[in-house]
Design a protein around this motif. Sequence first.
Motif: not given
Length: 309
Positions: A74-100
Amino acid sequence: MSQAVTVESLTKKFGRVEALHDVSFGIAEGAVFGVIEPNGAGKTTLMRCLLDIIRPTSGSAKLLGEDPRTAGPALRRRIGYLPGELFLEGRITGRKLLAHYEYISGPVKPGRIEGLAERLGLDLDRTTRKLSKGNRQKLGLVQAFMHDPELLVLDEPTSGLDPLVQQEFLAMVREGQANGQTIFLSSHVLSEIQQAADQVAILRDGRIITVASVDSLREGAVRHVRFTAARISASDAGALLGRVRGIGSIEVLPAGDDVELSATLAGPIQPLLQVLATLELKELVLAEPDLEESVLELYGTIRGNGGGQ
């Protein structure tokens, strides 16, 4: 004013290495708070402790009035976080990743993701493995901002961004603050913090040297002054300038029949202007305060004192 973030005596050890030592500070609701440290280790550890990604060895923190160790999703949903080292799933579009991410973080206003992507110049339909570092960073910023969180925690948010996108990011920060969001960001580049933040914490070797407003740092910052004067000898001009409080590094430069001097000023400007008014000036250059030098001087002072908070 209520505190969005409260940190008390936070210490984090990794074995014998103490990454954070007795760190305490507060961030008021609706403020933009920056932390700067040259090597980047302490500030990232601090943010991870606040978000309960790692646990502190001792001390405590509250975010939005709650303990992150017990508040849960519940608290985490009230926070937006950008880590210094950003690791992203490689075989997905940005749009689908943001939907997740939307499924995890909570509702996002219709068109919000597309609007942020357009502002940052991000193609949402490319797979993340084909994105450059800068575009991956843009994707990270969209996921942090998209659900309009009460608190944003952004670790090196402009890393990899070109200057135009950096300016757009700063506009997003100002808009967020105007909408009542609290923003905690880090950088190793002081000029970025200077443009974005109301207050700055200066961190060295895991210890906070000082917490100050950007305005107060500017008031105490070093200025560079250079002037050319007629009808006065170099020695007399140097002696006159030397009586001004805060003047240092006086250098006399050759200037034909005139005298040219350069110096630094760490103090109020009025006494200097009163002295300069007695001279027959031909040229005067008084530079803007250099916060970079001011902060480096703070680091040097702490080093000279053998460390300590």
